[in-house]
Design a protein around this motif. Structure first.
Motif, short mmCIF file in Angstrom:
data_model
loop_
_atom_site.label_atom_id
_atom_site.label_comp_id
_atom_site.label_asym_id
_atom_site.label_seq_id
_atom_site.Cartn_x
_atom_site.Cartn_y
_atom_site.Cartn_z
N THR B 248 -0.37 16.61 7.07
CA THR B 248 0.02 17.59 6.06
C THR B 248 1.30 18.34 6.40
O THR B 248 1.80 19.10 5.58
CB THR B 248 -1.12 18.61 5.82
N HIS B 251 2.99 15.79 4.20
CA HIS B 251 2.27 15.54 2.95
C HIS B 251 1.68 16.83 2.40
O HIS B 251 0.47 17.01 2.41
CB HIS B 251 1.17 14.51 3.18
N SER B 252 2.53 17.71 1.96
CA SER B 252 2.06 18.97 1.40
C SER B 252 3.18 19.59 0.61
O SER B 252 4.32 19.12 0.65
CB SER B 252 1.63 19.92 2.52
N ARG B 253 2.84 20.64 -0.11
CA ARG B 253 3.85 21.31 -0.95
C ARG B 253 5.02 21.80 -0.11
O ARG B 253 6.17 21.67 -0.49
CB ARG B 253 3.22 22.50 -1.66
N ASP B 254 4.70 22.42 1.04
CA ASP B 254 5.76 22.92 1.91
C ASP B 254 6.07 21.83 2.95
O ASP B 254 5.87 22.01 4.13
CB ASP B 254 5.30 24.22 2.59
N ILE B 286 3.01 11.51 -0.90
CA ILE B 286 1.74 12.04 -1.42
C ILE B 286 1.57 13.48 -0.95
O ILE B 286 1.74 13.78 0.23
CB ILE B 286 0.55 11.18 -0.93
N GLY B 287 1.26 14.36 -1.88
CA GLY B 287 1.03 15.76 -1.52
C GLY B 287 2.28 16.60 -1.62
O GLY B 287 2.21 17.78 -1.96
N GLN B 290 4.29 16.83 -5.95
CA GLN B 290 3.50 17.14 -7.14
C GLN B 290 4.47 17.57 -8.23
O GLN B 290 5.46 18.22 -7.95
CB GLN B 290 2.55 18.29 -6.85
#
Lengths: 207, 322
Positions: B248, B251-254, B286-287, B290
């Protein structure tokens, strides 16, 4: 008089059970992967989600093949044919029943028979879900599982982005289908009648 | 008609002669070299050996001549040199003029080379590159070991900016990773700096899903350096125990990638609605990618469907009671 119809043979029930379990796992892990935060906060941990999503996807893919072949070799496939016949009029009739008739305790406009286990609304949604939505979901999912197979660019847009967008969109549409499917299954004679039918294989029809 | 019998083969012969003549002249010194460097001829006194795969050693005492292979690390590609950032230099700008004597003495061969900071440090001209901070990062890096210098990763004879302003990020990633793999994927080079056993980069990254896709889409340093906001490319290489292993982080917004690989890209607005939109110019993470509009739309549609179901259920309950 109650008539028992054997509508869901063992292979259909097995397929349906496996499809339901794997699809639910895919929805939960898919949401976890998509909406994850950088701290790793989500429904399910990222690395666990990846493994579950991949395994469930492979099960779903083989199960889908089992469904398609089953429909070809058995007579269950007939329920997915002739869905265009009087489509608009039949959809209107069924829609009006759900919107109005059901509250007036009117009888089902398209009673379940051995040759017609789906009403027109069910039939078109099942045909679209199983023969359009699922193949697109599976093909795009396999593309993401093996990203080296995806075209690098398509019309100057990353092939991976297009595949991911198609996969997420189909995943969303089929999740919406699942929600509506679950609810419409409560619209039998009694809220649990149709669920019991899918477990036992028999549909109780009242003349 | 007879003349044509001789004319056509003659033309072929003439064309062949021209081609041969061009090749024979060697054209090692291409015209554009002179456009970028005023010392091409002077540099040839070095490149006549260091620009070739072999050189000739003469024994004046006994009058013998020996031809030997040039060690590959000491061969310099003229095209690369005259198109690199140091293309206008004379060899002796950086190397001792004593190298002009051949064979080179041991003293001159042991000469300490300049580092980047020696020319580029504390100079306003290069302020944007933050060489001073790069130097600090390097000294804190695991690469700060005996015998290691800037040149082990950055060849000063061919160096060109790779990441800065690149239009083809995939190509830049490949080039960047090849720098790491030059040692970490080649034990012959790796063992020059360490007594450690041979490592297998593929095996040590087996935990990484879609390993090939990752290596194609991100640089090794995405996970193996500490993110630094002020310099374009982080130089503090971390020990392997401190490398990023949490999915993550990217693979995350930040996404960490926005602070490393895509830090200086200014194409954010090209892909409206996507979080970390610049990434989808090249790939999909992915992640991290979005789409805000689609996120909201999907939640709204789901909520609407759910409300309709709740409303329908309540109506059914009421009507059933009646």
């Amino acid at each position: 008089m109650t008539k028992r119809l054997y509508l869901y043979p063992v292979w259909v029930r097995l397929w349906h059970l496996l499809n339901a379990v794997s699809f639910l796992l895919l929805v939960l892990t898919g949401i976890s992967l998509h909406f994850i935060t950088s701290e790793g906060n989500s429904l399910i941990r990222f690395d666990i989600s990846v493994v579950i999503h991949n395994v469930a996807a492979i099960i779903l893919t083989f199960n889908y093949g089992y469904f398609v072949i089953g429909n070809i070799v058995s007579n269950n496939g007939k329920h997915y044919k002739n869905w265009r016949k009087n489509l608009a009029a039949n959809l209107w009739k069924q829609g009006m029943y759900y919107a109005v008739g059901i509250f007036k305790k009117e009888s089902h406009p398209f009673p379940v028979t051995e040759d017609n286990k789906f009403n027109p609304l069910q039939k078109i949604s099942y045909v679209l879900a199983m023969y359009l939505g699922m193949p697109l979901l599976i093909i795009s999912g396999l593309g993401l599982l093996f990203p080296e197979t995806i075209a690098y660019t398509v019309f100057n847009v990353s092939g991976l982005v297009l595949t991911a967008m198609l996969h997420i969109t189909m995943g969303f549409i089929l999740s919406l289908f699942l929600l509506i499917h679950l609810y419409t299954c409560t619209l039998g004679e009694k809220p649990l009648t149709l669920f019991k039918g899918m477990i036992k294989g028999y549909h109780d029809s009242h003349d | 008609m007879r003349i044509y019998r001789y004319l056509i083969p003659g033309l072929f012969l003439f064309a062949g002669f021209l081609l041969f003549a061009q090749d024979a002249e060697g054209d090692k010194l291409k015209p554009h070299y002179h456009e970028v460097n005023a010392y091409v001829e002077e540099n040839e006194s070095c490149l006549k050996c260091h620009g070739e795969v072999k050189y000739t050693l003469e024994d004046t005492l006994y009058g013998r001549t020996v031809t030997q292979a040039m060690w590959s690390n000491l061969i310099l590609d003229r095209d690369a040199y005259y198109s690199g950032v140091h293309r206008s230099f004379m060899c002796t700008d950086c190397h001792s003029s004593e190298f002009e004597e051949f064979p080179h003495s041991l003293d001159v061969r042991m000469e300490e080379n300049f580092g980047c900071i020696d020319c580029h440090g504390y100079d306003e001209t290069f302020a944007d590159y933050h060489f001073e901070e790069i130097e600090v990062e390097f000294t804190e890096s695991i690469h700060n070991m005996e015998g290691f210098s800037c040149w082990k990763c950055h060849d000063p004879h061919a160096y060109k900016p790779n990441m800065r302003g690149t239009e083809n990020i995939k190509e830049a990633i490949q080039l960047n990773n090849s720098v790491c793999l030059d040692c970490h994927g080649n034990f012959d080079n790796f063992m020059l700096f360490t007594d450690k056993e041979e490592i297998n980069v593929v095996e040590s990254h087996n935990w990484l899903p879609n390993q090939v896709a990752h290596i194609r889409s991100v640089r090794c340093i995405e996970c193996h350096t500490e993110v630094n906001d002020s310099i374009l490319i982080a130089h503090k290489i971390l020990p392997k125990t401190e490398a990023v292993k949490r999915c993550t982080e990217c693979h995350s917004r930040d996404s960490r990638l926005m602070h490393s690989l895509y830090k200086f890209q200014s194409k954010e607005n090209r892909r409206g609605g996507f979080m970390n939109g610049v990434i989808i110019n090249d790939t999909y993470v992915i992640g991290a990618n979005q789409n805000i509009f689609l996120n909201r739309l999907s939640i709204a549609i789901f909520a609407l469907a759910f409300l309709v179901i709740v409303f329908h259920t309540i109506l059914r309950i009421i009507k059933l009671r009646n």
